[in-house]
Design an enzyme around this catalytic site. Sequence first.
Site, mmCIF file in Angstrom:
data_model
loop_
_atom_site.group_PDB
_atom_site.id
_atom_site.type_symbol
_atom_site.label_atom_id
_atom_site.label_comp_id
_atom_site.label_asym_id
_atom_site.label_seq_id
_atom_site.Cartn_x
_atom_site.Cartn_y
_atom_site.Cartn_z
ATOM 1 N N CYS A 2 -0.660 -3.564 -4.312
ATOM 2 C CA CYS A 2 0.561 -2.808 -4.606
ATOM 3 C C CYS A 2 0.977 -3.098 -6.046
ATOM 4 O O CYS A 2 0.699 -4.144 -6.591
ATOM 5 C CB CYS A 2 1.734 -3.141 -3.696
ATOM 6 S SG CYS A 2 1.380 -2.949 -1.960
ATOM 7 N N LYS A 575 -7.737 -1.948 -6.850
ATOM 8 C CA LYS A 575 -8.419 -2.670 -7.913
ATOM 9 C C LYS A 575 -8.173 -4.178 -7.833
ATOM 10 O O LYS A 575 -9.066 -4.961 -8.089
ATOM 11 C CB LYS A 575 -7.904 -2.125 -9.258
ATOM 12 C CG LYS A 575 -8.551 -2.741 -10.463
ATOM 13 C CD LYS A 575 -9.765 -1.967 -10.871
ATOM 14 C CE LYS A 575 -10.576 -2.657 -11.922
ATOM 15 N NZ LYS A 575 -12.014 -2.587 -11.617
#
Length: 580
Positions: A2, A575
């Site tokens: 997040c 990522k």
Amino acid sequence: MCGICSAIGGENKIFEVLNGLKKLEYRGYDSSGIAYFDNGKIKVIKSIGEIKNLEKEIDNSLYSNNVIGHTRWATHGKVSFENAHPHLSQDKRYALVHNGIVENFETLREKLLSDIDFLSQTDTEVLVNLIAKQQGSTLQKLISACSLVEGSFALCLQHEKEQKIYLAKRKSPLMVAKNEHGCMASSDMSVFAGRFETCYIMNDNEFAVMDNKNILFFDKNGKKIEKNAIFIKNCDFCEENNSEKYFMLKEIKEQSLVIKRTFFKYFVENVFLQFDDLKKYKSFHFIACGTAFHSALLGARFIQKFCHKKCEVSVASEFRYDDNVLSKKCLYVFVSQSGETADTIACAEIVANRGFDTMAVTNVPYCSLNNLTKFVLPTFAGKEVAVASTKAYTAQVFTLLILALKISGHNYSQILKNFSNTFEIEKPDENVVNFVSGFKKIFFIGRQQDYVTSLEGALKLKEIAYVNCLGMAGGELKHGTLALVDGQTLVIALSTQFSLKEKMESNIQEVKARGGKILLLSQFEPMVDVDMFVPLAKFEEFLMPIVGIVPLQFLAFAYATKLGLNPDKPRNLAKSVTVE
Ligand code: F6R
């Protein structure tokens, strides 16, 4: 994972936060949302999927000078509108965005919040209600709620009656910046680039309060603390211009530049001055996750080959629960593009807390991992945006090769210079792409260093094209997996080591004999019948893992785009994996 971003000040902050979220989208793109002040009330806009969907919900005329935003990678609770952040307290006075995991959220909910009607399944909604329930000022409430939390968090909190944004950090990254237009908080520094000259990096268990002009910092007892600002360099790290359709393509193509830059940094600018200090270690233990684990496997091979020192390599999520016997004579090397991977950080903490020597090999300046380790060996890939790692991997491999050569005292600088000057990125032919994308069952095989390239090639194809494939040691095929080989199977074989060429050719024959198809990547002309051949440029054998991975990255990219998939944002992934 997040991403969180918030801004406060004398002008409209809606689009500042929205643009910030776009830069943080690599951290998750399941849903996104903002909470903003509007005439003494907190309003929320949320959307499922990418930030562009949220953007569509926001009117161009929307104005607010106090905004918090979030882009989500789902952990607690499925991807849904209700579970998207920001979350409000039941009394609607507090809004919260959160990156991290409240591990004891169920206990907190049952024991302390049984009177609350929860609208979502998230740990964040538990947290915002927990904050609202505490006593004292908003800062005191935040500090007291955080002391009850087990787990990790980077938080931005609003209270409807205060022109302030409250921040808290433990184990998830959070940084803040200010200028004459106001203050901003973000999960990473790239959001500040171009707007702020300096920023403050928050440490674990620190709190902050931003208003229109200032940021005040506090410790976990609510005592004010001073922090030093760091300069946000106008570095290529923050640069994200992309003329290609996808970042992944840009990043694959950039790899020759990354190799040149890495050579320049280590051999001309001499950015790391402690290579001699590393010679005293008798062994090296590499620890990493995913693609970084693959580069760590190569790092260990390089140290063994050139320095004749014992090496071990561990997957971080395993190492952290192993009964490790650590040694003073060993250097523990943590390889991570982001420097924020929760499992890798946990391992570095375990080793450092027990007083053993550590080194981070990271691509992001000022990342959490760098703060924990004795040495930092930077990689110079520049900002990597696509979720699937490409240029960060080759930067890691080349840097670990340099590490091994520098420790060994071998003088290979001319060879590396020649490589950095001549290594070109070559795309495989269209017919190779068409050939590969006709298969749904694919194995990648190689021996020794090519085994590592096989693992990495298979990971790329899995994560962006969703092909159920496997990378394995060539010699292992006949110990079981060969049973799966039939006329619909493609085996992608790598052969970059002359001494093992014939062994690989035997493995190829084994596959052909079962009707399997072969794509061979090699700098040597094949002596056996193969279905497709991709010739590799010829360099010293120890450089071939860098040469060999590039066509595999291209193939994964092409396979994914042929299926109409967005290779930059594969499903279910993010990522930076800041949760366990
Ligand atoms: C795969 C990939 C991941 C990361 C892994 C570790 O393409 O990118 O497997 O390598 O999540 O991330 P870092 O290197 O940031 O620790």
